[in-house]
Design an enzyme around this catalytic site. Structure first.
Site, PDB file in Angstrom:
ATOM      1  N   THR A  67      -8.587  18.199   8.125  1.00  0.00           N
ATOM      2  CA  THR A  67      -8.060  17.379   6.764  1.00  0.00           C
ATOM      3  C   THR A  67      -6.934  16.957   7.083  1.00  0.00           C
ATOM      4  O   THR A  67      -6.381  16.858   8.116  1.00  0.00           O
ATOM      5  CB  THR A  67      -8.350  18.507   5.484  1.00  0.00           C
ATOM      6  OG1 THR A  67      -7.914  17.671   4.420  1.00  0.00           O
ATOM      7  CG2 THR A  67      -7.275  19.705   5.598  1.00  0.00           C
ATOM      8  N   LYS A  71      -6.715  13.800  10.728  1.00  0.00           N
ATOM      9  CA  LYS A  71      -8.143  13.315  11.093  1.00  0.00           C
ATOM     10  C   LYS A  71      -8.009  12.114  12.226  1.00  0.00           C
ATOM     11  O   LYS A  71      -9.152  11.982  12.818  1.00  0.00           O
ATOM     12  CB  LYS A  71      -8.820  12.565   9.873  1.00  0.00           C
ATOM     13  CG  LYS A  71      -9.268  13.566   8.983  1.00  0.00           C
ATOM     14  CD  LYS A  71      -9.763  12.775   7.558  1.00  0.00           C
ATOM     15  CE  LYS A  71     -10.224  13.838   6.643  1.00  0.00           C
ATOM     16  NZ  LYS A  71     -11.052  13.503   5.346  1.00  0.00           N
ATOM     17  N   ASN A  92     -13.405  14.459  10.889  1.00  0.00           N
ATOM     18  CA  ASN A  92     -13.376  15.322  10.075  1.00  0.00           C
ATOM     19  C   ASN A  92     -13.926  16.610  10.280  1.00  0.00           C
ATOM     20  O   ASN A  92     -13.954  17.836   9.800  1.00  0.00           O
ATOM     21  CB  ASN A  92     -13.718  15.078   8.627  1.00  0.00           C
ATOM     22  CG  ASN A  92     -15.221  15.064   8.229  1.00  0.00           C
ATOM     23  OD1 ASN A  92     -15.813  14.938   9.260  1.00  0.00           O
ATOM     24  ND2 ASN A  92     -15.302  15.033   7.102  1.00  0.00           N
ATOM     25  N   ASP A 107     -17.401  12.236   6.434  1.00  0.00           N
ATOM     26  CA  ASP A 107     -16.806  11.735   5.034  1.00  0.00           C
ATOM     27  C   ASP A 107     -17.857  10.927   4.316  1.00  0.00           C
ATOM     28  O   ASP A 107     -17.722  10.910   3.212  1.00  0.00           O
ATOM     29  CB  ASP A 107     -15.467  11.255   5.177  1.00  0.00           C
ATOM     30  CG  ASP A 107     -14.339  12.333   5.430  1.00  0.00           C
ATOM     31  OD1 ASP A 107     -14.492  13.207   4.935  1.00  0.00           O
ATOM     32  OD2 ASP A 107     -13.316  11.821   5.945  1.00  0.00           O
ATOM     33  N   ALA A 132      -9.842   1.461  -0.309  1.00  0.00           N
ATOM     34  CA  ALA A 132      -9.847   1.083   1.288  1.00  0.00           C
ATOM     35  C   ALA A 132      -9.065   2.391   2.027  1.00  0.00           C
ATOM     36  O   ALA A 132      -8.411   1.684   3.034  1.00  0.00           O
ATOM     37  CB  ALA A 132      -9.457  -0.499   1.590  1.00  0.00           C
ATOM     38  N   GLY A 134      -9.123   6.227   3.706  1.00  0.00           N
ATOM     39  CA  GLY A 134      -9.939   6.832   4.631  1.00  0.00           C
ATOM     40  C   GLY A 134     -11.387   7.211   4.144  1.00  0.00           C
ATOM     41  O   GLY A 134     -12.308   7.078   4.907  1.00  0.00           O
ATOM     42  N   GLY A 247     -18.952  13.118  -7.468  1.00  0.00           N
ATOM     43  CA  GLY A 247     -18.190  13.464  -6.256  1.00  0.00           C
ATOM     44  C   GLY A 247     -18.539  14.879  -5.712  1.00  0.00           C
ATOM     45  O   GLY A 247     -18.474  15.254  -4.526  1.00  0.00           O
TER      46      GLY A 247
HETATM   47  P1  ATR Z   1      -8.539   8.899   1.069  1.00  0.00           P
HETATM   48  O1  ATR Z   1      -8.236   9.375   2.558  1.00  0.00           O
HETATM   49  O2  ATR Z   1      -9.037  10.047   0.278  1.00  0.00           O
HETATM   50  O3  ATR Z   1      -9.365   7.868   0.812  1.00  0.00           O
HETATM   51  P2  ATR Z   1      -6.093   7.208   0.826  1.00  0.00           P
HETATM   52  O4  ATR Z   1      -6.198   6.874   2.335  1.00  0.00           O
HETATM   53  O5  ATR Z   1      -4.769   7.673   0.183  1.00  0.00           O
HETATM   54  O6  ATR Z   1      -7.090   8.502   0.389  1.00  0.00           O
HETATM   55  O7  ATR Z   1      -6.723   6.285  -0.021  1.00  0.00           O
HETATM   56  C1  ATR Z   1      -6.507   6.024  -1.441  1.00  0.00           C
HETATM   57  C2  ATR Z   1      -7.225   4.852  -1.945  1.00  0.00           C
HETATM   58  O8  ATR Z   1      -7.129   4.709  -3.477  1.00  0.00           O
HETATM   59  C3  ATR Z   1      -6.555   3.697  -1.552  1.00  0.00           C
HETATM   60  O9  ATR Z   1      -7.408   2.607  -1.306  1.00  0.00           O
HETATM   61  C4  ATR Z   1      -5.622   3.294  -2.687  1.00  0.00           C
HETATM   62  O10 ATR Z   1      -4.895   1.998  -2.751  1.00  0.00           O
HETATM   63  P3  ATR Z   1      -3.874   1.375  -1.710  1.00  0.00           P
HETATM   64  O11 ATR Z   1      -4.577   1.354  -0.322  1.00  0.00           O
HETATM   65  O12 ATR Z   1      -3.585   0.077  -2.181  1.00  0.00           O
HETATM   66  O13 ATR Z   1      -3.052   2.388  -1.654  1.00  0.00           O
HETATM   67  C5  ATR Z   1      -6.317   3.670  -3.773  1.00  0.00           C
HETATM   68  N1  ATR Z   1      -5.563   4.050  -4.953  1.00  0.00           N
HETATM   69  C6  ATR Z   1      -4.895   5.008  -5.398  1.00  0.00           C
HETATM   70  N2  ATR Z   1      -4.364   5.093  -6.552  1.00  0.00           N
HETATM   71  C7  ATR Z   1      -4.479   3.695  -7.103  1.00  0.00           C
HETATM   72  C8  ATR Z   1      -4.349   3.144  -8.220  1.00  0.00           C
HETATM   73  N3  ATR Z   1      -3.705   3.819  -9.121  1.00  0.00           N
HETATM   74  N4  ATR Z   1      -4.917   1.786  -8.310  1.00  0.00           N
HETATM   75  C9  ATR Z   1      -5.640   1.243  -7.358  1.00  0.00           C
HETATM   76  N5  ATR Z   1      -5.716   1.830  -6.074  1.00  0.00           N
HETATM   77  C10 ATR Z   1      -5.435   3.048  -5.891  1.00  0.00           C
END
Ligand code: ATR
Length: 281
Positions: A67, A71, A92, A107, A132, A134, A247
């Site tokens: 985690t 990764k 992962n 994932d 967008a 992980g 989820g």
């Molecule tokens: P994970 O590995 O769980 O996917 P992450 O890599 O931190 O976590 O990705 C979180 C995603 O949620 C990203 O696409 C993030 O947008 P940014 O790439 O612009 O950071 C999106 N995200 C988180 N909070 C957000 C918000 N309040 N509004 C829009 N997008 C959000």
């Protein structure tokens, strides 16, 4: 027959392992299947990842999950990789095959397996993905490999969506587009809408900023947030008449894939689901 007192070991490497609920469902699954296996959460600092991989070999672990933040870095330490893990550029799950450590990414596979179990075909479908990061990257690659026809990736930070689109375009025939997510986003007509952002994860009560009127009863709506299972996003999609998938079930499917990779047995998904649901109550 002589009784064996040796336990098979799997677990998870991470920094925020205290927040990782995988142990609950995997341990419940081992118990239900009467397997003398243990799942252990291990705090591994980034500077010790190399040593931790050596320990996996030395202690003959059957595998581990990885985690945050391991990764991507973990790619350096494996002996082999699946094609999709290579495309996703992150792993992962590790499977120890006679001392050789094999990297996999599950994932996005939980989503695909969940859809297949419902008899829902991804081939030719048009899919809109919010986010967008992980998780989005893994889901987009899985959907494209499963034959999705069209993908639209919406993200606040456009270049991250573009990076995912480039990988999908290069490796699959899926038609992929991206758009910057600014303000309230319109969702074009599609078959499947997925929230792959972290919005709505406990304790955040928020929901993605989209026009919910765009959701129709013909759409399937999936949230990747496992806790709470009933997110505001899914509640709103349900009010619009869409078929919704949470989820929590997706996380169980993902855990079931790991279970099968390590033990070779089919996972008791119902037991895993109730163990996890109880944990999140
Ligand atoms: P994970 O590995 O769980 O996917 P992450 O890599 O931190 O976590 O990705 C979180 C995603 O949620 C990203 O696409 C993030 O947008 P940014 O790439 O612009 O950071 C999106 N995200 C988180 N909070 C957000 C918000 N309040 N509004 C829009 N997008 C959000």
């Amino acid at each position: 027959m002589a009784k064996s007192y040796r336990s098979e070991l799997v677990g998870v490497f991470g920094c925020p392992v205290d927040e990782n609920p995988t142990i609950v469902m995997e341990e419940a699954a081992f118990k239900a299947k009467n397997l003398n296996w243990r799942y252990i959460t291990m705090l591994v600092k980034p500077e010790n990842l190399d040593a931790a991989f050596e320990a996996l070999r030395a202690l003959n672990f059957a595998g581990v999950n990885l985690t945050i933040p391991h990764k991507v870095e973990a790619l350096k330490y494996v002996d082999g990789l699946s094609k999709k893990a290579e495309l996703i550029g992150a792993i992962n799950t590790i499977i120890n095959r006679d001392g050789k450590l094999f990297g996999e990414n599950t994932d996005g596979a939980g989503f695909v397996q969940g859809m297949q179990k419902q008899g829902l075909e991804l081939r030719g479908k048009s899919i809109v993905v919010l986010g967008a990061g992980g998780a989005s990257r893994a889901i987009c690659v899985e959907c494209a490999l499963a034959g999705a026809g069209k993908l639209l990736i919406l993200n606040r930070t456009l270049h991250k969506a573009d990076e995912i689109a480039a990988v999908v375009k290069k490796n699959t025939p899926c038609e992929v587009k991206t758009a910057e997510w600014k303000g309230t986003a319109h969702i074009p007509p599609c078959d499947i809408l997925i929230n792959a952002t972290s919005i709505g994860l406990f304790p955040d009560p928020g929901f993605p900023d989209i026009f919910y009127e765009d959701i129709t009863p013909a759409m399937i709506v999936q949230d990747i947030i496992p806790n709470p299972a009933k997110t505001e996003f899914l509640k709103k999609a349900k009010e619009r008449g869409a078929m919704t998938y949470d989820g929590l079930s997706m996380l169980v499917e993902q855990g079931a894939i790991g279970f099968k990779l390590w033990t070779g047995q089919d996972a008791p998904t119902e037991v895993m689901h109730s163990a996890l649901a109880k944990e999140f109550e």
